[in-house]
Design a protein around this motif. Structure first.
Motif, PDB file in Angstrom:
ATOM      1  N   UNK A   1       0.841  -1.201   0.000  1.00 22.90           N
ATOM      2  CA  UNK A   1       0.000   0.000   0.000  1.00 22.90           C
ATOM      3  C   UNK A   1       0.874   1.249   0.000  1.00 22.90           C
ATOM      4  N   UNK A   2       0.564   2.189  -0.870  1.00 25.91           N
ATOM      5  CA  UNK A   2       1.281   3.472  -0.895  1.00 25.91           C
ATOM      6  C   UNK A   2       0.750   4.347   0.232  1.00 25.91           C
ATOM      7  N   UNK A   3       1.642   4.902   1.031  1.00 25.03           N
ATOM      8  CA  UNK A   3       1.232   5.709   2.181  1.00 25.03           C
ATOM      9  C   UNK A   3       1.044   7.174   1.794  1.00 25.03           C
ATOM     10  N   UNK A   4       0.361   7.915   2.660  1.00 19.46           N
ATOM     11  CA  UNK A   4       0.218   9.356   2.458  1.00 19.46           C
ATOM     12  C   UNK A   4       1.581  10.037   2.425  1.00 19.46           C
ATOM     13  N   UNK A   5       2.487   9.602   3.297  1.00 20.43           N
ATOM     14  CA  UNK A   5       3.822  10.212   3.342  1.00 20.43           C
ATOM     15  C   UNK A   5       4.558  10.023   2.016  1.00 20.43           C
ATOM     16  N   UNK A   6       4.426   8.839   1.411  1.00 15.58           N
ATOM     17  CA  UNK A   6       5.064   8.597   0.111  1.00 15.58           C
ATOM     18  C   UNK A   6       4.479   9.505  -0.971  1.00 15.58           C
ATOM     19  N   UNK A   7       3.173   9.650  -0.950  1.00 14.77           N
ATOM     20  CA  UNK A   7       2.518  10.530  -1.927  1.00 14.77           C
ATOM     21  C   UNK A   7       3.036  11.954  -1.791  1.00 14.77           C
ATOM     22  N   UNK A   8       3.063  12.454  -0.566  1.00 10.98           N
ATOM     23  CA  UNK A   8       3.509  13.829  -0.316  1.00 10.98           C
ATOM     24  C   UNK A   8       4.950  14.024  -0.762  1.00 10.98           C
ATOM     25  N   UNK A   9       5.806  13.053  -0.454  1.00 11.07           N
ATOM     26  CA  UNK A   9       7.217  13.147  -0.821  1.00 11.07           C
ATOM     27  C   UNK A   9       7.397  13.166  -2.345  1.00 11.07           C
ATOM     28  N   UNK A  10       6.676  12.305  -3.042  1.00  9.49           N
ATOM     29  CA  UNK A  10       6.783  12.252  -4.503  1.00  9.49           C
ATOM     30  C   UNK A  10       6.268  13.542  -5.151  1.00  9.49           C
ATOM     31  N   UNK A  11       5.204  14.094  -4.616  1.00  8.17           N
ATOM     32  CA  UNK A  11       4.675  15.364  -5.144  1.00  8.17           C
ATOM     33  C   UNK A  11       5.652  16.512  -4.884  1.00  8.17           C
ATOM     34  N   UNK A  12       6.287  16.511  -3.708  1.00  8.90           N
ATOM     35  CA  UNK A  12       7.283  17.549  -3.401  1.00  8.90           C
ATOM     36  C   UNK A  12       8.489  17.437  -4.325  1.00  8.90           C
ATOM     37  N   UNK A  13       8.954  16.212  -4.558  1.00  9.58           N
ATOM     38  CA  UNK A  13      10.099  16.007  -5.453  1.00  9.58           C
ATOM     39  C   UNK A  13       9.785  16.517  -6.858  1.00  9.58           C
ATOM     40  N   UNK A  14       8.584  16.216  -7.331  1.00 11.43           N
ATOM     41  CA  UNK A  14       8.191  16.652  -8.666  1.00 11.43           C
ATOM     42  C   UNK A  14       8.094  18.174  -8.750  1.00 11.43           C
ATOM     43  N   UNK A  15       7.569  18.792  -7.702  1.00  8.74           N
ATOM     44  CA  UNK A  15       7.429  20.253  -7.676  1.00  8.74           C
ATOM     45  C   UNK A  15       8.804  20.932  -7.677  1.00  8.74           C
ATOM     46  N   UNK A  16       9.751  20.327  -6.973  1.00  9.16           N
ATOM     47  CA  UNK A  16      11.108  20.903  -6.897  1.00  9.16           C
ATOM     48  C   UNK A  16      11.804  20.890  -8.247  1.00  9.16           C
TER      49      UNK A  16
END
Length: 216
Positions: A199-214
């Motif tokens: 299962x993908x966690x909320x923390x993983x989602x947030x981290x991946x979105x932050x990486x993409x935004x950067x």
């Protein structure tokens, strides 16, 4: 058999790159499991990444069976499976309660995943690449497609690693293009076609979105 969601994203990116360049592209993922797949695609084609939050409305006594879906937006959209509602005898009281429950979860995810304005407010004229980690019934994907189409994008491409062939045919009627890696028969469940399907966690989602935004 796919190794994991990241490998699935790389394979889909390979397929998508054959159609590049895209006009004003944006990659939208269905969270949570669609985000790792979409992150690899967005990175490879150099497109921004965001999510479109859709909550399945589960049937009484079987929450995995969709009687509809709730899609974020302004206003939010409730898409109902009228045939299933009639067949199961689902009443207004149950429907109102499940919509309220899923709306609460939808709002929770919006607050967690977004530190900026939603990309969903500005899809006009863009090439939208809609991604999930797989499709079973396709109901949440269809609901997302309906909401995106209202924004008048230039093109909608659905990219998924695995799905039943009959569901893919339904999705082809709603999207401009569909890219899929595997359409296994028989189709049991999305996770059965991955070696690793945690299962993908909320923390993983947030981290991946932050990486993409950067990287934008």
């Amino acid at each position: 058999m796919l190794k994991d969601r990241f490998e699935a994203g790389e394979i889909l990116a390979d397929k998508l790159e054959k159609s590049a360049p895209f006009e004003n592209p944006i990659v939208l993922a269905l969270p949570r499991g669609g985000v790792p797949v979409a992150a690899r695609i967005a990175k490879r084609i150099g497109a921004p990444l965001d999510v479109i939050i859709v909550r399945k409305l589960g049937a009484p006594f079987n929450e995995e069976f969709a009687i509809g879906a709730l899609v974020e937006g302004d206003p939010e959209r409730v898409v109902l499976n009228e045939e299933a509602l009639y067949r199961l005898g689902v009443g207004k009281e149950y429907l109102d309660s499940v919509v309220a429950k899923e709306r609460e979860e939808l709002h929770r995810r919006q607050k967690m995943y977004r530190a900026k304005e939603s990309a969903l407010d500005n899809l006009t004229g863009k090439t939208v690449i809609l991604v999930d980690d797989g499709i079973a019934t396709g109901y949440t994907m269809k609901a997302a497609l309906a909401a995106i189409r209202e924004q008048n994008p230039a093109k909608i491409i659905v990219a998924v690693p695995v799905a039943p062939a009959d569901t893919i045919e339904e999705i082809r009627r709603l999207a401009d293009e569909v890219i899929v890696i595997e359409t296994p028969e028989p189709f049991w469940a999305v996770g059965a076609h991955y070696q690793k399907f945690d299962q993908t966690s909320d923390d993983e989602v947030i981290e991946l979105l932050k990486e993409a935004e950067a990287k934008e």
